[in-house]
Structure formats: C-alpha cells, structure tokens
Enzyme design. Structure first.
Site, PDB file in Angstrom:
ATOM      1  N   CYS A  90      -4.611  11.168   3.288  1.00 56.87           N
ATOM      2  CA  CYS A  90      -3.775  12.320   2.980  1.00 56.87           C
ATOM      3  C   CYS A  90      -2.668  12.005   1.988  1.00 56.87           C
ATOM      4  CB  CYS A  90      -3.193  12.917   4.257  1.00 56.87           C
ATOM      5  SG  CYS A  90      -1.910  11.912   5.017  1.00 56.87           S
ATOM      6  N   CYS A 114      -1.189   6.219   3.000  1.00 50.18           N
ATOM      7  CA  CYS A 114      -2.433   6.710   3.590  1.00 50.18           C
ATOM      8  C   CYS A 114      -3.430   7.033   2.496  1.00 50.18           C
ATOM      9  CB  CYS A 114      -2.163   7.952   4.441  1.00 50.18           C
ATOM     10  SG  CYS A 114      -3.643   8.560   5.248  1.00 50.18           S
ATOM     11  N   ASP A 161       7.626   0.882   9.423  1.00 47.58           N
ATOM     12  CA  ASP A 161       8.163   0.932  10.778  1.00 47.58           C
ATOM     13  C   ASP A 161       8.468   2.354  11.226  1.00 47.58           C
ATOM     14  OD1 ASP A 161       7.960  -1.837  10.911  1.00 47.58           O
ATOM     15  OD2 ASP A 161       9.943  -2.119  10.019  1.00 47.58           O
ATOM     16  N   ASP A 172      10.283   1.650  17.455  1.00 46.06           N
ATOM     17  CA  ASP A 172       9.472   0.514  17.023  1.00 46.06           C
ATOM     18  C   ASP A 172      10.400  -0.687  16.915  1.00 46.06           C
ATOM     19  OD1 ASP A 172       6.815  -0.439  15.701  1.00 46.06           O
ATOM     20  OD2 ASP A 172       8.375  -1.073  14.314  1.00 46.06           O
ATOM     21  N   GLU A 187       6.614   0.482  22.647  1.00 47.16           N
ATOM     22  CA  GLU A 187       5.352  -0.240  22.736  1.00 47.16           C
ATOM     23  C   GLU A 187       5.423  -1.228  23.886  1.00 47.16           C
ATOM     24  OE1 GLU A 187       3.244  -1.512  18.732  1.00 47.16           O
ATOM     25  OE2 GLU A 187       5.410  -1.605  18.622  1.00 47.16           O
ATOM     26  N   CYS A 240      -1.992   6.652  10.626  1.00 50.92           N
ATOM     27  CA  CYS A 240      -1.190   7.502   9.763  1.00 50.92           C
ATOM     28  C   CYS A 240      -0.515   8.554  10.633  1.00 50.92           C
ATOM     29  CB  CYS A 240      -2.067   8.168   8.705  1.00 50.92           C
ATOM     30  SG  CYS A 240      -1.202   9.438   7.778  1.00 50.92           S
ATOM     31  N   CYS A 270      -1.898  12.319   9.301  1.00 47.82           N
ATOM     32  CA  CYS A 270      -3.215  12.880   9.546  1.00 47.82           C
ATOM     33  C   CYS A 270      -3.975  12.159  10.666  1.00 47.82           C
ATOM     34  CB  CYS A 270      -4.050  12.854   8.259  1.00 47.82           C
ATOM     35  SG  CYS A 270      -4.469  11.198   7.713  1.00 47.82           S
TER      36      CYS A 270
END
Ligand code: ZN
Length: 374
Positions: free
Chosen positions: A298, A295, A305, A131, A223, A276, A279
């Site tokens: 969960c 999250c 990051d 990232d 990305e 997330c 999950c």
C-alpha cells in the site's frame, strides 16, 4: 569433617524433601531451565536482610522514627509521612517490614495492605500500543518516543575506573586465607555505591514512565518479550539489561491493575514489526537496520517502531471482537493469540514460566513503602 558432610547431606535431603521439587527442577520435570544443586548461602557474600512479620512494627508519631522488633527505635533519613497518614486514617495495615542493606545504606521496606480509592485512567477508552526497544525505551502508537536514558552507559567510565582501582587492591583469597585490606574494602564500597546509583536512576525513570502510562490510557498493549533469551545475546545483553524491559512489563502489569486499566500482552511470536499497520501485509524479512517501514503493498512509509506500536494497539480489536474472556474494566493480564498468519511456536516450558510473576496478591493491594533507616 565427616560430621560436617553428614550435616550438609542432611540439609540437602531436607531441602529436597522440604521444597518438594528441587529434584524435579533439576531433572527438568518442572517448567523452566533446569537448576543446579542448592548452594550454601554465606553471610559474607550475600545482602544482609531480615524480615519481620510479627511483633511491634510501627511508625512513631514524629514520622522520623520506626519501631521494629529486636532492633527498637530507628531514625529514618526520609520521612515516613505518607505511610503514617495512611496508618492514621486506617486505610493501611502493615503486614511486614524488611530491613536490608543496599548500596551502602540500610533500607526498611514495609509491605502494606492498602484500601485504595478506585480510580480510572484519565483516558479510559484510549488504547496505546507500546513497543519497547533500546534506541528508544518505548515507542507509543500515538507517535511519542520515550527516551532511553542509558544510565549504565553514562556510568561506565566511572565503573571501569573503580573496578580497576579495586583490582589493584589486596582482596580476599580463600586459598591462601588472605584477608582483604581496608583499602580494598573501601574501593569495593565505592564500586557498590556506583552500581547502586545506576540501579536507582533506572528504577526511578521506569516508575515515572509506567505510572504515567497506566494513569493515562485505559488499555495498554505490550509484547511478550523473551527477556531472558534476549540477554543471551552478548552484543545486546548489557543494553537490554540497562533498559529494564522485564521490569517495565512487570510494573505495567500491577499498575494497570491499580489504576483500573487493562494490560494486553501480545503473543511472543506476533510479527508486530513485520506487519504493515495500514493494510496488514506481513513481510517475511525485515532487517534490524531498516529503521523505516515501507510497505510494498500500500505504499505506507512509517517509522519502524511506531508501525510496530500501531500493530500492537490494533490487537485490541481482535481481543474485543473475539470475545475471549472478560474484557471488562478489571485489569487482567490478557494474552492474545490472534488467529491467522501467526507462527505459534512455543518453546517447551516457557508457556507458564512468565505468568506467575504478574499474578496480584489476593485481597487488598500490597504496597511497598521505602524509607531509609539510619
Ligand atoms: Zn501496507
């Protein structure tokens, strides 16, 4: 003057016909941003450079001189030892040499076709999600933070001082025909050197990082960032340009190819930050100021990051299980388009624009050697 105009129009017509597409680029028929008219390239305002593709191009046996057509024997500041080794061993062939003035120095760059030893990354089976960002240049899914050295910020004070000094000197003025003073020229050289230093530091850091990543991990997931679009954000543009996102991606693309790894480019609209990594729940909103991901489904609490990097790394499974194309050891620049809750919005014209730069040359690998000429 009419003759000059006639000549200029003739050149323009030539360019339009010769390039076979300036008109199409202008009208927006071609992909990418519409371009303007071709402009005169002045030798006073452009980087002096010349490329030799034929004739005697060689490195002298002492490795401290190169011979170029027309220019003859040039003394180098840096040894051309590595290039000479390859040439002597017959594992490299010089395709061209480019002489260029950059940051007050003359450089000669050799474009070389190299027979490389096929290598494998140290951890062939390992996958890493990367990232990229401004706070940290890169955050890996392994939890490693690669610092962003911010060379431009560090040099900003000196650059401002030199810029101020330059503006106080008598510069050139085309309307009055005013010639620049020697002090102006000197100040401009100093400013140019300071900018070149920033660029050199940035390039060095990026090369070290990308070489390390490509040599370590078998699969890298990044990305697909719209860097050109991000640079239009005037609050962040300078920092984004200083970090060198685009260059990072470009270097990873060719270095994974060299190292026998593979680079996977996640779709531009894949919500790597909002998902997330535990999950798979996707948040609708996640302000940039929120540095930790919490999250609600969960209860996962993770650095923002690192969470994004983990999501990118997890994309490999989708690519591999979906069986989209050859996923063998060859380092193809694959694009992922995971099915599911992904908003696939594509700006017109951007789909193909960023793919061209990453295509490797046919045949052998092209390798650039930098030596500084006297
Ligand atoms: Zn969760």
């Amino acid at each position: 003057m009419p003759s000059v105009f006639a000549l200029w129009n003739a050149i323009n017509a030539q360019v339009n016909v010769g390039m076979g597409g300036v008109a199409k680029h202008r009208s927006g028929e071609r992909a990418g941003r519409p371009v303007g008219f071709p402009r005169l390239k002045s030798r006073h305002r452009s980087t002096p450079s010349v490329r030799f593709t034929t004739g005697a191009i060689r490195v002298e046996p002492d490795r401290k001189h190169v011979v170029l057509p027309r220019l003859g024997r040039l003394k180098l500041h840096e040894s051309a030892r590595k290039l000479a080794h390859r040439l002597e061993a017959g594992t490299a062939r010089i395709m061209s040499a480019t002489v260029r003035r950059d940051g007050g120095r003359w450089h000669v760059a050799f474009c070389v076709e190299v027979d490389r030893v096929q290598r494998l990354p140290a951890r062939t089976d390992a996958t890493v999600g990367i990232d990229v960002g401004i706070k940290h240049l890169a955050v890996l899914s392994t939890g490693t933070y690669e610092p962003n050295p911010r060379h431009l910020d560090a040099a900003q004070q000196r650059l401002r001082r030199l810029g101020r000094r330059l503006s106080r000197r008598q510069g050139p003025d085309r309307r009055t025909g005013q010639r620049p003073s020697n002090r102006w020229r000197r100040a401009q050289t100093q400013l140019g050197r300071a900018h070149a230093r920033v660029a050199n530091l940035r390039r060095d850091g990026l090369h070290q990082l990308t070489t390390r990543l490509a040599g370590t991990y078998g699969t890298l997931v990044v990305e697909d960032l719209n860097v050109a679009g991000m640079l239009r954000n005037r609050r962040l543009a300078r920092h984004i340009a200083d970090a060198g996102f685009g260059e990072l991606r470009r270097q990873l693309a060719y270095k994974t190819l060299w190292s026998g790894g593979r680079l996977i480019v996640a779709d531009r609209w894949y919500p790597s930050s909002k998902t997330c990594s535990g999950c798979g729940a996707v948040k609708t909103k996640l302000p940039l100021a929120e540095r930790t991901y919490t999250c609600t489904s969960c209860g996962l609490v993770l650095d923002r990051d690192v969470n994004a990097a983990c999501n990118l790394a997890a994309l490999v499974r989708e690519v591999t299980t979906a069986g989209s194309g050859p996923v063998a050891g060859r380092g193809a620049d694959q694009k992922t388009r995971p099915d599911g809750p992904v908003a696939v919005k594509r700006q017109p014209g951007t789909a193909t624009a960023d793919q061209t730069g990453t295509v490797p040359p046919q045949g052998g690998t092209t390798h650039q050697t930098l030596a500084r000429a006297h």
